[in-house]
Design a protein around this motif. Structure first.
Motif, PDB file in Angstrom:
ATOM      1  N   GLN A   1       0.826  -1.202   0.000  1.00 47.73           N
ATOM      2  CA  GLN A   1       0.000   0.000   0.000  1.00 47.73           C
ATOM      3  C   GLN A   1       0.870   1.266   0.000  1.00 47.73           C
ATOM      4  O   GLN A   1       0.513   2.277  -0.610  1.00 47.73           O
ATOM      5  CB  GLN A   1      -0.914   0.016   1.234  1.00 47.73           C
ATOM      6  N   GLU A   2       2.005   1.207   0.660  1.00 47.63           N
ATOM      7  CA  GLU A   2       2.890   2.374   0.704  1.00 47.63           C
ATOM      8  C   GLU A   2       3.495   2.684  -0.658  1.00 47.63           C
ATOM      9  O   GLU A   2       3.893   3.824  -0.926  1.00 47.63           O
ATOM     10  CB  GLU A   2       4.009   2.141   1.728  1.00 47.63           C
ATOM     11  N   ASN A   3       3.549   1.684  -1.518  1.00 57.33           N
ATOM     12  CA  ASN A   3       4.073   1.943  -2.865  1.00 57.33           C
ATOM     13  C   ASN A   3       3.199   2.931  -3.621  1.00 57.33           C
ATOM     14  O   ASN A   3       3.680   3.640  -4.522  1.00 57.33           O
ATOM     15  CB  ASN A   3       4.183   0.639  -3.655  1.00 57.33           C
ATOM     16  N   VAL A   4       1.925   2.985  -3.291  1.00 60.79           N
ATOM     17  CA  VAL A   4       1.030   3.949  -3.949  1.00 60.79           C
ATOM     18  C   VAL A   4       1.465   5.368  -3.610  1.00 60.79           C
ATOM     19  O   VAL A   4       1.541   6.251  -4.479  1.00 60.79           O
ATOM     20  CB  VAL A   4      -0.432   3.701  -3.509  1.00 60.79           C
ATOM     21  N   GLY A   5       1.732   5.595  -2.326  1.00 54.71           N
ATOM     22  CA  GLY A   5       2.196   6.925  -1.928  1.00 54.71           C
ATOM     23  C   GLY A   5       3.529   7.287  -2.538  1.00 54.71           C
ATOM     24  O   GLY A   5       3.763   8.454  -2.925  1.00 54.71           O
ATOM     25  N   ILE A   6       4.400   6.293  -2.640  1.00 55.13           N
ATOM     26  CA  ILE A   6       5.713   6.563  -3.254  1.00 55.13           C
ATOM     27  C   ILE A   6       5.541   6.973  -4.716  1.00 55.13           C
ATOM     28  O   ILE A   6       6.163   7.932  -5.198  1.00 55.13           O
ATOM     29  CB  ILE A   6       6.617   5.328  -3.128  1.00 55.13           C
ATOM     30  N   ALA A   7       4.681   6.223  -5.450  1.00 55.88           N
ATOM     31  CA  ALA A   7       4.460   6.547  -6.864  1.00 55.88           C
ATOM     32  C   ALA A   7       3.764   7.890  -7.018  1.00 55.88           C
ATOM     33  O   ALA A   7       4.050   8.659  -7.956  1.00 55.88           O
ATOM     34  CB  ALA A   7       3.640   5.446  -7.527  1.00 55.88           C
ATOM     35  N   LYS A   8       2.879   8.200  -6.109  1.00 61.44           N
ATOM     36  CA  LYS A   8       2.131   9.461  -6.200  1.00 61.44           C
ATOM     37  C   LYS A   8       3.019  10.671  -5.919  1.00 61.44           C
ATOM     38  O   LYS A   8       2.774  11.779  -6.424  1.00 61.44           O
ATOM     39  CB  LYS A   8       0.972   9.417  -5.208  1.00 61.44           C
ATOM     40  N   SER A   9       4.054  10.483  -5.145  1.00 63.49           N
ATOM     41  CA  SER A   9       4.884  11.610  -4.736  1.00 63.49           C
ATOM     42  C   SER A   9       5.538  12.317  -5.916  1.00 63.49           C
ATOM     43  O   SER A   9       5.741  13.537  -5.897  1.00 63.49           O
ATOM     44  CB  SER A   9       5.970  11.134  -3.761  1.00 63.49           C
TER      45      SER A   9
END
Length: 793
Positions: A378-386
């Motif tokens: 799930q944290e990969n979504v935030g990383i990609a969104k950044s």
């Protein structure tokens, strides 16, 4: 003979032999013996040891006898004070003699131990029937081979259970060194004449026996028990009323004395700690009535059976056990009948299948590991969104120089400078970053579905472990039943050897069977423990915890899945094919494995599209920078300000990357194709799993009925063979074969029931839908869908 003597001294035996020879001559001369009673009314004298303290057995015998009399024959039971010994062993001979001499009496019924023993030592001119059920190792009533009485004109009953075996069972439940045997005061002399004495039995090794004479004054009996008494064995105690007997049992419990009852379950229901045999009153009443009926029809006493076979079933009063602080092991709870089981709830926790599934879903360690994996994805979504959001940067630098040597272009010297800049950049459009973000969201959804797949697997594991533990418990119960049956048959073999009908080889044969059965019980106990540990590990609870599993109801007459809604179509050829298809469609729709792969497929499609667009889409970005510089020295640089601003718009397009675009495009397509194949495979595997589970359920469910029919037939056959074995009609091999048949069929019942439950759990896992988690409306909705597929209204 003198009334004070009993018939087991050598002198009395010689005298009885002479009497028996004379009786044989008399029998040839007196036509009444062995011939049908021709009178329209048969008079039966009732000889009592004393007034009945509890329920009078005579009216029960009279009512039962009325069902078995020849047509046109009536009976009258003659009760007279002269026939009552008043609980005096010295008067019983006179009472019996008066009944035998009464001219209107045709038969004599003796109701107690004193009258039965007296009849065995007297010359009987009329048939005498005993209603006393004796223990072979407690009372001195010899009986002959072929399950028949050796006494002319006397028929009595011998129970197939020895008191020594009950002592052995008692000692397996309670640790004690001294056993107080409570006997009626009138029977103490009889008990002491037992050959061999109870204390000499192998089961009593290392045990000290104390005989306690019991009178109707219960309080004095309780007061007379020594301090520190641990265990008591209760015999018939015929002089005690039911209330006095219960007062005795309660008093013993209050004194901390564990009680084991020879009369079995009735005393346990009254508060005794344990007993082995069921209530035999109705069995005794029926046997006595049949014996009298046969004598009236002209049968001889020598033709009537003596042995009365009773099946053992340990019963424990849990309330008494709790009061005495006697632990009841889980193994004991499996094979014993437990009264007031709620008293043991603190010792063993109850567990249902639904509760097991809930505990697994909340506490399983594999799920907690998967939770961490899912959270990481799930944290990969935030990383990609950044990378899509504004990027703000702060840059600070300091420069120190020698002022004499450092000159600017304008000829101004400086000692150094401190420079700070604040940069803000915003990506306007980067196809790779946007595609990675979209893919990451789909991969995150896929990870949640992977977690659901693991959760369903854990539920299935918990359900299987629960059923396997229940099956292990059931196997243990079957093995314990087989052990009890073997022990019962060993009792019969010992009695047959004692009467001379069989040899020592039969006893040894049954001892070997009992030893094998005990080994099987130990092995089954091991299986129970292994299954229990596995279940506890899956539930993530203390692996030493014990459970009392609640039985899962299975009705062989109705397919109970989905609240019984499937019973109308189960196994019917005209509808079941459509039902299989309907279940398969539902399974594919529900499958988190398929949906997870679907999300991965969507994520990879995004990457394939990005790789195609990489040939012509550039990277657009915009930036703004603010910079300020502090210069140390004689002054500022002429013509320049110390701070400045910049604003940029960038467009970047890589013209040549050594074939990277082509390779990325090809790779993305290959990965997409692989996921597509995995998706097809998942559809196939889910359908195969569903159809396989349905096929298994279709087979295992009807097998329950067939296995139960087999068990019922094997049980009925065993009862017949046991009776014939007790009568000496069949040999030990026949009995062993019948017992093995019952044992095998009982295990098949366990196998069929629990295989069906395992198949049902597998079906629910294939459907990704566990009935225990669903509401009534959700179960009804699924049933409606399946029935609609079968076009059942």
């Amino acid at each position: 003979m003198r009334n004070e003597e009993f018939p087991h001294s050598p002198r009395l035996r010689r005298k009885n032999t002479v009497i028996s020879m004379l009786a044989l001559i008399v029998c040839l001369l007196i036509p009444a013996v062995g011939q049908a009673v021709e009178k329209s009314e048969v008079i039966i004298a009732v000889v009592r040891d004393g007034p009945p303290a509890g329920q009078d057995i005579v009216p029960m015998i009279e009512a039962e006898l009325a069902l078995h009399l020849p047509r046109g024959t009536a009976t009258r039971f003659k009760v007279a004070p002269a026939f009552d010994a008043g609980w005096d062993p010295q008067l019983i001979y006179g009472a019996l003699a008066k009944a035998l001499k009464d001219p209107e009496v045709d038969l004599v019924l003796v109701t107690g131990s004193l009258g039965t023993v007296a009849a065995a030592g007297m010359e009987l001119t009329k048939p005498v029937v005993s209603a006393f059920l004796q223990r072979a190792d407690l009372y001195p009533l010899p009986y002959a081979g072929e399950d028949r009485s050796p006494h002319d004109n006397l028929v009595f009953m011998v129970q197939s259970h020895r008191a020594a075996r009950e002592v052995e069972v008692f000692r397996s439940l309670v640790d004690f060194e001294t056993l107080h045997v409570l006997v009626g005061a009138e029977e103490v002399l009889l008990l002491r004449m037992t050959e061999p004495p109870l204390a000499d039995a192998p089961e009593s090794a290392g045990l000290q026996l104390e005989i306690v004479s019991v009178s109707p004054e219960v309080d004095s009996v309780l007061a007379g028990l020594p301090a520190g008494a641990e265990a008591a064995y209760l015999t018939a105690l015929p002089r005690l009323s039911p209330s006095a007997r219960k007062r005795l049992i309660d008093g013993l419990t209050e004194k901390g004395v564990a009680t084991f009852s020879a009369i079995g379950h009735p005393d346990v229901e009254a508060g005794a700690f344990a007993g082995l045999i069921p209530d035999t009153r109705q069995q005794v009443v029926r046997r006595v009535a049949l014996n009298i009926s046969q004598l009236i029809r002209g049968e001889t006493t020598a033709a009537l059976p003596v042995l009365v076979r009773t099946d053992s079933r340990l019963m424990i009063n849990a309330r008494t056990a709790a009061e005495l602080e006697i632990p009841v092991s889980p193994q004991t709870r499996i094979f014993a009948s437990i009264l007031h089981e709620e008293s043991l709830e603190q010792q063993v926790q109850s567990l249902t299948l639904a509760e097991a599934l809930q505990l697994a879903a909340e506490q399983n360690t594999i799920l907690s590991v998967q939770d961490a994996v899912t959270a990481s994805v799930q944290e990969n979504v935030g990383i990609a969104k950044s990378s899509l959001l504004p990027q703000l940067g702060l840059d600070m630098s300091a420069l120190a120089t020698d002022a004499e040597m450092a000159f600017t272009n304008a000829g101004v010297s400086t000692d150094g400078s401190v420079r700070g800049s604040l940069a803000l950049r915003q990506m306007i459009y980067d196809d790779r970053s946007v595609s990675d973000y979209k893919s990451a969201k789909k991969v995150a959804v896929s990870s949640e579905l992977d977690r659901e797949t693991i959760r369903l697997d854990v539920l299935a594991d918990a359900g299987r472990a629960y059923v396997i533990l229940a099956r292990s418990n059931a196997f243990l119960e079957v093995d314990l039943q087989n052990l009890r049956l073997s022990e019962d048959n060993l009792e019969l073999a010992i009695l047959r050897e004692e009467v001379g009908y069989s040899g020592r080889d039969e006893v040894l044969r049954w001892q070997a069977v009992v030893a094998d059965s005990r080994g099987a019980v130990l092995l089954s106990t091991q299986d129970v423990e292994v299954a229990r540990i596995e279940l506890n590990q899956i539930l993530n609870v203390d692996q030493g915890r014990t459970w009392m599993l609640q039985e899962i109801p299975v009705d062989p007459d109705s397919f109970t899945f989905l609240d019984g809604r499937m019973a109308s179509v189960f196994g019917k050829p005209q509808t079941w094919t459509a039902v299989r298809t309907g279940f398969s469609i539902i399974a594919r729709e529900n499958s988190p494995e398929i949906r997870a792969l679907g999300e991965l497929y969507g994520a990879q499609q995004i990457q394939v599209g990005r790789a195609k667009r990489a040939w012509y889409l550039p990277l657009f970005s915009a930036g703004a920078t603010y910079s300020d510089e502090i210069v140390k020295g004689d002054g500022a640089i002429p013509g320049f300000g110390n701070d400045f601003y910049t604003f940029t718009i960038d467009l970047s397009y890589p013209v040549f990357e050594g074939g990277r675009k082509g390779s990325e495009s090809a790779k993305s397509k290959i990965v997409l194709e692989g996921i597509d194949r995995e998706l097809d495979l998942a559809h196939q595997l889910v359908e195969r799993r569903t159809r396989t589970a349905l096929r298994r359920v279709e087979s295992s469910f009807p097998r329950i009925r067939f296995s139960e029919q087999s068990s019922e037939a094997a049980t009925a056959n065993l009862v017949i063979v046991q009776d014939k074995y007790a009568e000496g009609i069949v040999n030990v091999t026949d009995l062993l074969s019948a017992q093995t048949g019952k044992f095998t069929s009982n295990r098949l019942v366990v196998v069929s029931v629990h295989e069906f439950l395992l198949d049902l759990i597998e079906l629910q896992r294939a459907l990704s839908w566990f009935e225990a988690e669903q509401t009534g409306g959700e179960r009804a909705a699924l049933a409606d869908r399946v029935l609609a597929a079968a076009e059942v209204k």
